[in-house]
Write a protein that holds these residues in place. Structure first.
Motif, PDB file in Angstrom:
ATOM      1  N   CYS A 178       0.040  -4.389 -10.615  1.00 48.45           N
ATOM      2  CA  CYS A 178       0.140  -3.352  -9.709  1.00 48.45           C
ATOM      3  C   CYS A 178       1.059  -2.176 -10.598  1.00 48.45           C
ATOM      4  CB  CYS A 178       0.756  -3.558  -8.439  1.00 48.45           C
ATOM      5  SG  CYS A 178       1.002  -2.126  -7.455  1.00 48.45           S
ATOM      6  N   VAL A 190      -4.076  -9.617  -3.729  1.00 43.39           N
ATOM      7  CA  VAL A 190      -5.091  -8.505  -4.042  1.00 43.39           C
ATOM      8  C   VAL A 190      -6.049  -8.517  -3.151  1.00 43.39           C
ATOM      9  CG1 VAL A 190      -6.844  -7.757  -5.765  1.00 43.39           C
ATOM     10  CG2 VAL A 190      -4.900  -8.814  -6.579  1.00 43.39           C
ATOM     11  N   GLU A 193     -11.290  -3.402  -1.324  1.00 45.25           N
ATOM     12  CA  GLU A 193     -11.528  -2.376  -0.576  1.00 45.25           C
ATOM     13  C   GLU A 193     -13.112  -1.609  -1.026  1.00 45.25           C
ATOM     14  OE1 GLU A 193      -8.979   1.081  -0.363  1.00 45.25           O
ATOM     15  OE2 GLU A 193      -7.294  -0.369   0.981  1.00 45.25           O
ATOM     16  N   ARG A 195     -15.468   1.037  -2.024  1.00 46.92           N
ATOM     17  CA  ARG A 195     -15.293   2.557  -2.443  1.00 46.92           C
ATOM     18  C   ARG A 195     -16.665   2.754  -3.227  1.00 46.92           C
ATOM     19  NH1 ARG A 195      -9.309   3.197  -4.468  1.00 46.92           N
ATOM     20  NH2 ARG A 195      -8.208   2.401  -2.839  1.00 46.92           N
ATOM     21  N   VAL A 340      -6.887  -3.802  -4.585  1.00 49.29           N
ATOM     22  CA  VAL A 340      -6.012  -2.897  -4.509  1.00 49.29           C
ATOM     23  C   VAL A 340      -4.618  -3.848  -4.017  1.00 49.29           C
ATOM     24  CG1 VAL A 340      -7.260  -0.853  -3.723  1.00 49.29           C
ATOM     25  CG2 VAL A 340      -6.466  -2.542  -1.727  1.00 49.29           C
ATOM     26  N   CYS A 341      -3.509  -3.446  -4.144  1.00 51.76           N
ATOM     27  CA  CYS A 341      -2.494  -4.274  -4.027  1.00 51.76           C
ATOM     28  C   CYS A 341      -2.169  -4.222  -2.566  1.00 51.76           C
ATOM     29  CB  CYS A 341      -1.234  -3.310  -4.649  1.00 51.76           C
ATOM     30  SG  CYS A 341       0.692  -3.846  -4.364  1.00 51.76           S
ATOM     31  N   LYS A 345      -1.619  -0.638  -1.657  1.00 48.68           N
ATOM     32  CA  LYS A 345      -2.975  -0.166  -1.840  1.00 48.68           C
ATOM     33  C   LYS A 345      -3.326   0.579  -3.294  1.00 48.68           C
ATOM     34  CE  LYS A 345      -3.087  -1.884   2.321  1.00 48.68           C
ATOM     35  NZ  LYS A 345      -3.351  -3.118   2.615  1.00 48.68           N
ATOM     36  N   THR A 346      -2.405   0.371  -4.136  1.00 47.56           N
ATOM     37  CA  THR A 346      -2.646   0.974  -5.470  1.00 47.56           C
ATOM     38  C   THR A 346      -3.734   0.180  -6.267  1.00 47.56           C
ATOM     39  OG1 THR A 346      -0.389   1.818  -5.682  1.00 47.56           O
ATOM     40  CG2 THR A 346      -1.931   1.801  -7.635  1.00 47.56           C
ATOM     41  N   VAL A 347      -4.706   0.782  -6.610  1.00 46.78           N
ATOM     42  CA  VAL A 347      -5.946  -0.031  -7.461  1.00 46.78           C
ATOM     43  C   VAL A 347      -5.127  -0.872  -8.682  1.00 46.78           C
ATOM     44  CG1 VAL A 347      -7.866   0.167  -8.834  1.00 46.78           C
ATOM     45  CG2 VAL A 347      -7.477   1.659  -7.162  1.00 46.78           C
TER      46      VAL A 347
END
Length: 878
Positions: A178, A190, A193, A195, A340-341, A345-347
């Motif tokens: 992350c 992880v 999501e 997208r 994502v974390c 929620k960071t990729v």
RNA sequence: GGGCGGAUAGCUCAGUCGGGAGAGCGCAGCCCUUACAAGGCUGAGGUCGCAGGUUCGAUCCCUGCUCCGCCUACCA
């Protein structure tokens, strides 16, 4: 009656009793007590957390179990505590520091940790205070925190033992990184999501392939195709020289099973430095790792002209550049799941780095066996399948985190000879060469310490009395969302270090959603705050609601105000039943009352109470909290309040003798007292409050430590239940006429009863009771004839003629009778059809056939009576 | 791709030996009947997702399908 309010006031009661229980030490268990142990460790909530519905459900169920067992004479221990939530604390403090214009790295490790502890001391107690409000009867003297000295020692002990056995190792591997949290994440941490993305088809010389991550092109060290894909066979093994955005590159084509020939063009680029699959392919074919994205999420120097550029910015630019050079074949829209974390929620960026790992296979094998052999029982059983599936496909567990808040990895590196030393005690010099050492800067995954929770909270690695008495714990209660994160890891580590299962039962409960079935989240603003609910409806009502929602096997439940409100009403009902009893106790003498023979109503309610006890105990044994709650609700409201209390009014208000009154008082008090004890684990506050007010002989000083009701065979009274059934049927039939004829409840009805022979004695005996319950004046006469202007009520073979002279509505009565006849005729047709089929009579069990025959007879008699009644009216005698 | 859960009254949900389906809320009617209007009594309301199969009999067991939800996975 003046000293008891006519409505239940939860707030005052709740505030009064919890401190009393805690101060008197009722929650505390003694490992030396000569009682059978029953223990639960609470799934530790995050120290950063505040009570949400999940905690409320989880802890309510545990409290129900522990209170029941405690009352039932077990040595009941419930261990509370919190975990240190490494990443969550970092996220929280990072945010704080950002508002102050600084960062943790600027602050430095020691200052950061000091601040974290400070924060923990100030805010870490929130959730445990809230658990008290919920009524949780856990042993606060044994409260633990995963970073306590003792538990930290357990972590270090576990780490060293696993290292010594080769079950922990350190290796370069591709991990989930992350870039915001600046740490590695385990696979489980992880989230996926969906997208929208662009699927870019890039020309690689003679080949074309699609990718959603064009920026990783700079890190390509190979191309791969499926071994049996004939289209590309000629290229396999070749090294192609192809034009790219940063000049010509040499790239080797390999054949690998991992490639899906039917997807895209059937060719993939291999980027071992930035994709887990590619990393594996690279390993198999000796392709080098080329890291073009750094730990900060920016392109590295190896990215040449793109160095220093953000990875997503680079993606855009590189596509533009490739298009300019004619290297892009086409671009298609594409929807896919990105990792994502789970905290921010960071990729996530897959990156190769050196980390610490637990070799999980050997641990998992033992943990699988424990469930297969039934030493751990997962309830509902269906979850064991999920457990097996995960355990059987388990991958090594990355346990190092590039964070500061947590247990620092007990490994030291010698600065002189480069050797690695794992140690229980802190090292200051290299054990082999005496040179200076440096401790590994990383900390361990929080789940590593919570995985030890059942043994570490009880004192492991020391062989404490607690550990000897209370391990293995009896049951673990938790939601399915942490089956892998936590339950599986506790099973592995517990079996490893204690050589025994950490818990015998695992009860997996539902997750709670809002009224629309949506997952609750702060961003959606649909979070139901349990404390608010408790304030509005009372904690007992809230707890009872949660119990009714706990159906084993159901995945998600919805909670709504309507539902909680109905159980608040239930609490109030109970309150008023007690109020009724208390206000009718003048002159009560328990010892004299006990000698008076019970009435039919007394025998009936005692029999029904016994049935309720059996139902509740049986349901709890099977973790069917909903069934237990339903049994309690039905008994208390439908039987005790609706019928017994109403019946008791006769001997209480208009006793035929002083003894009769005494006996009614006695039954009322004793059944109510038992009901309170039966309800106590579900509704601890109101039951204590009322119980304290009831007269009792030889009772302990709190309901919490009173005995849980036991079923008593001699309380079961089939004849009382049968006779009451007749009385209830008759009363209900008379009431139905009143209701359907729209006669005011205030009016007293005149009723002539012609009892069936088998009911004659009973109805003679219970005449006053029926009169009271039906608000009627009865004439019981086996030879009665039907008076003019009356309606017919039927209860079994008994007929009752309700005198409607003056209020008679012939049309209404005719309509009512016609409806009843229609119903009966339908049932008769159905039963005749069924019994008319020879196959049924021959093949169905005899008792089923017999039962259906009886039903048919009953329905036919009913129809005949109704039909006769109808023609009686038609003859103008109505 | 694999796996799991759900579909039953207007709404939210129970229904684990297969024998004409229940609750809460809501709705309708009559009631402030001396525990409780946060209440009482009475009542209306369901082809148990669809199609097959097993069975004397299926909401329940088996197969397929549709829709919703979740978990998991190396289709880039």
């Amino acid at each position: 009656m003046s000293d008891i309010a006519d409505r239940y006031d939860p707030a005052a009661t709740e505030a009064r009793w919890y401190p009393v229980w805690e101060e008197r030490g009722y929650f505390a268990a003694d490992p030396k007590a000569a009682k059978k142990p029953f223990s639960i460790v609470m799934p530790p909530p995050n120290v950063t957390g505040s009570l949400h519905l999940g905690h409320a459900l989880d802890n309510t169920l545990q409290d129900i179990l522990i209170r029941t067992k405690r009352m039932d004479g077990f040595n009941a221990l419930w261990v509370p505590g919190t975990d240190h939530a490494s990443i969550a604390v970092h996220v929280l403090l990072d945010r704080q520091l950002a508002t102050e214009g600084t960062t943790r790295h600027a602050l430095g490790r020691d200052a950061f940790l000091e601040r974290a502890w400070q924060w923990k001391e100030q805010s870490g107690g929130t959730i445990t205070r809230q658990l008290r409000l919920l009524g949780s009867s856990c042993d606060w003297g044994r409260e633990r925190f995963t970073m306590d000295a003792g538990l930290s020692r357990a972590v270090r002990e576990a780490f060293v033992r696993l290292w010594d056995e080769g079950l922990i190792y350190r290796d370069d591997y591709i991990v989930n990184w992350c870039p915001r949290c600046q740490t590695v994440l385990a696979d489980l941490e992880v989230e996926r999501e969906e997208r929208d993305a662009e699927f870019v088809y890039i020309k690689y010389g003679p080949l074309t392939l699609g990718t959603v991550r064009p920026e990783t092109k700079l890190g390509d060290t190979g191309l791969a195709v499926h071994p049996r894909d004939k289209r590309y066979t000629p290229y396999v093994g070749q090294t192609l020289t192809i034009p790219s955005v940063h000049g010509e590159i040499q790239i080797r084509v390999v054949a690998d099973e991992a490639v899906d020939p039917d997807f895209g063009t059937g060719v993939i680029k291999v980027t071992p430095g930035h994709d887990p699959t590619d990393f594996e392919i690279g390993k198999r074919h000796g392709l080098p790792v080329r890291t073009v994205i750094g730990f900060d999420g920016k392109m590295t120097d190896l990215a040449g002209p793109y160095a220093g550029m953000d990875r997503f910015e680079c993606r855009k630019r590189i596509v533009e550049d490739m298009q300019a050079q004619g290297l892009v074949d086409r671009i298609e829209p594409y929807r896919h799941a990105v990792g994502v974390c789970y905290r921010c929620k960071t990729v996530v960026e897959p990156l190769v780095s050196k980390q610490w790992w637990v070799r999980t296979k050997p641990l998992a094998d033992v943990a699988i066996k424990a469930v297969r052999e039934g030493r751990i029982k997962i309830i509902p059983r269906a979850w064991s399948k999920t457990y097996y599936h995960w355990m059987e496909n388990i991958r090594d567990w990355c346990i190092s985190r590039q964070l500061w808040w947590g247990h620092r990895i007990p490994a030291w590196y010698c600065e002189t000879d480069g050797s690695v030393h794992v140690s229980r005690t802190d090292l200051t010099a290299c054990p082999t060469c005496g040179g200076p050492v440096k401790q590994d800067p990383d900390v361990l995954d929080t789940w590593f310490s919570s995985g030890l929770w059942p043994c570490s909270t009880l004192g492991w690695p020391d062989q404490t009395d607690d550990l000897k008495t209370f391990y293995p714990t009896s049951v673990l209660v938790t939601g399915y969302d942490i089956l892998f994160f936590w339950v599986a890891r506790m099973a592995m580590l517990g079996l490893k270090f204690m050589d025994d299962v950490p818990f015998r039962d695992v009860y997996i409960h539902t997750l709670v959603r809002d009224a629309e079935g949506q997952k609750m989240s702060k961003s959606k603003g649909n979070v139901v705050d349990p404390l608010g609910v408790m304030e509005r409806f009372g904690t007992d009502a809230f707890r009872f609601t949660l119990a009714t929602l706990s159906v084993p096997g159901v995945r998600d439940v919805r909670i709504s105000d309507d539902r909680i409100e109905s159980y608040r009403n239930f609490a109030n009902k109970l309150w008023n039943a007690a109020r009724f009893a208390l206000s009718n106790l003048d002159g009560y003498d328990a010892r004299r009352a006990a000698k008076v023979a019970p009435s039919l109503a007394d025998r009936w309610i005692e029999s029904r109470f016994d049935a309720a006890v059996r139902a509740v105990r049986d349901s709890l044994r099977r973790y069917r909290f909903n069934d237990a709650a339903a049994a309690l609700y039905e008994f208390t409201w439908r039987e005790l309040c609706d019928w017994y209390v109403e019946m008791a009014k006769l001997p209480l208000y208009k006793p035929a003798s002083p003894d009769e009154r005494l006996r009614a008082q006695h039954t009322l008090v004793t059944v109510l007292e038992g009901t309170l004890r039966l309800l106590h684990p579900f509704m601890p506050f109101i039951t204590e409050e009322l119980w304290q007010r009831l007269p009792k002989t030889k009772a302990p000083e709190s309901i919490m430590i009173a005995a849980y009701p036991k079923a008593r065979r001699k309380a079961q009274d089939a004849s009382a239940e049968r006779d009451m059934g007749t009385v209830v049927d008759l009363v209900t039939a008379i009431r139905a006429i009143r209701g359907e004829m729209r006669i005011s409840p205030a009016a007293t009805l005149g009723v002539t009863v012609r009892p069936a022979p088998e009911h004659a004695a009973l109805l003679g005996d219970q005449q006053r009771m029926v009169e009271a319950l039906a608000r009627a004046t009865l004439t019981v006469d086996p030879a009665a004839t039907r008076p003019p202007g009356s309606a017919l009520a039927v209860a079994g073979g008994t007929e009752a003629y309700v005198d409607l002279a003056g209020v008679v509505d012939v049309a209404a009565e005719r309509a009512r009778l016609e409806k009843e006849i229609r119903k009966a005729a339908e049932t008769i047709a159905f039963l005749e059809g069924k019994l008319g089929r020879p196959e049924f009579v021959e093949k169905a069990p005899a008792e089923v056939v017999e039962r259906e025959r009886e039903r048919l007879g009953t329905e036919r008699r009913l129809r005949d009576k109704l039909t006769a009644s109808l023609s009686w009216i038609a003859d103008g005698r109505g």
